[in-house]
Enzyme design. Structure first.
Site, PDB file in Angstrom:
ATOM      1  N   THR A 193      11.490 -60.497 -21.713  1.00  0.00           N
ATOM      2  CA  THR A 193      11.962 -61.219 -20.534  1.00  0.00           C
ATOM      3  C   THR A 193      11.693 -62.696 -20.779  1.00  0.00           C
ATOM      4  O   THR A 193      10.842 -63.062 -21.577  1.00  0.00           O
ATOM      5  CB  THR A 193      11.253 -60.767 -19.233  1.00  0.00           C
ATOM      6  OG1 THR A 193       9.849 -60.942 -19.382  1.00  0.00           O
ATOM      7  CG2 THR A 193      11.578 -59.332 -18.897  1.00  0.00           C
ATOM      8  N   SER A 194      12.439 -63.529 -20.072  1.00  0.00           N
ATOM      9  CA  SER A 194      12.358 -64.967 -20.315  1.00  0.00           C
ATOM     10  C   SER A 194      11.124 -65.608 -19.706  1.00  0.00           C
ATOM     11  O   SER A 194      10.632 -66.608 -20.205  1.00  0.00           O
ATOM     12  CB  SER A 194      13.602 -65.656 -19.758  1.00  0.00           C
ATOM     13  OG  SER A 194      14.732 -65.177 -20.422  1.00  0.00           O
ATOM     14  N   THR A 195      10.627 -65.051 -18.619  1.00  0.00           N
ATOM     15  CA  THR A 195       9.483 -65.671 -17.952  1.00  0.00           C
ATOM     16  C   THR A 195       8.447 -64.628 -17.577  1.00  0.00           C
ATOM     17  O   THR A 195       8.738 -63.434 -17.481  1.00  0.00           O
ATOM     18  CB  THR A 195       9.909 -66.400 -16.662  1.00  0.00           C
ATOM     19  OG1 THR A 195      10.431 -65.436 -15.745  1.00  0.00           O
ATOM     20  CG2 THR A 195      10.946 -67.467 -16.939  1.00  0.00           C
TER      21      THR A 195
END
Length: 186
Positions: free
Chosen positions: A10-12
């Site tokens: 996931t990006s964050t």
């Protein structure tokens, strides 16, 4: 004996539920080893992806839930696929039910990767337009210049308390360049 390897990203850090969902889907797909990380694909290094690729052996199957979890661009996706295929590792993308060991599967991944990149470019364009419109209407101010707000504290720490620029920057949570700018301004 071949392994089924999963990779989730996931990006964050805030996207915990998304990472858990990917792990769940990978385990349901038969992955016995899952590598995962929470960072943007724009970051130059994805250590868990590198570990997963290195861990993979001939005859293994490398599984991801979606192509955008694996690569940042079509070029990046194809490079990763080439690396894995050179090792004799099959790649499966669950969301597309694709097996990249076939010519048709590779074609589909290339086309879909290009479409995903195009979609991302459109999204960024809409975002820029939205920001420009909000600025024109006076509704968008951008983020607060946190370093500029701490300029007086930076000067006090360096000139008044004798801290080094690096120590002052660390204490204030700003960059060294911001401390130097504050010193030049005073």
């Amino acid at each position: 004996m071949s392994a089924v390897i999963g990779y989730a990203r996931t990006s964050t850090i805030e996207q915990v539920a998304g990472l858990e969902a990917q792990r769940r889907d990978l385990e349901r797909a038969g992955c016995t080893k899952v590598f995962s990380e929470q960072l943007s694909s724009v970051d130059a290094k994805r250590p868990e992806l590198a570990r997963a690729i290195e861990w993979a052996r001939e005859g293994d199957v490398f599984v991801v839930t979606k192509p955008d979890r694996l690569a940042r661009s079509t070029k990046d996706l194809l490079a990763i696929l080439d690396t894995l295929q050179a090792k004799g590792v099959q790649v499966r993308i669950l969301s597309m039910d694709l097996d990249t060991t076939t010519p048709t599967g590779r074609l589909m991944v290339t086309v879909l990767g290009a479409v995903a990149a195009f979609e991302r470019d459109l999204m960024l364009e809409r975002q820029r337009e939205g920001i420009a419109k909000a600025k024109a209407e006076g509704k968008y101010k951008g983020r607060k210049p946190s370093a500029a707000l701490k300029a007086d504290d930076a000067v006090r720490l360096v000139k008044g308390e004798g801290l080094t620029v690096s120590a002052a920057a660390k204490a204030l949570g700003i960059g060294r360049a911001s401390v130097y700018r504050a010193l030049e301004g005073k």
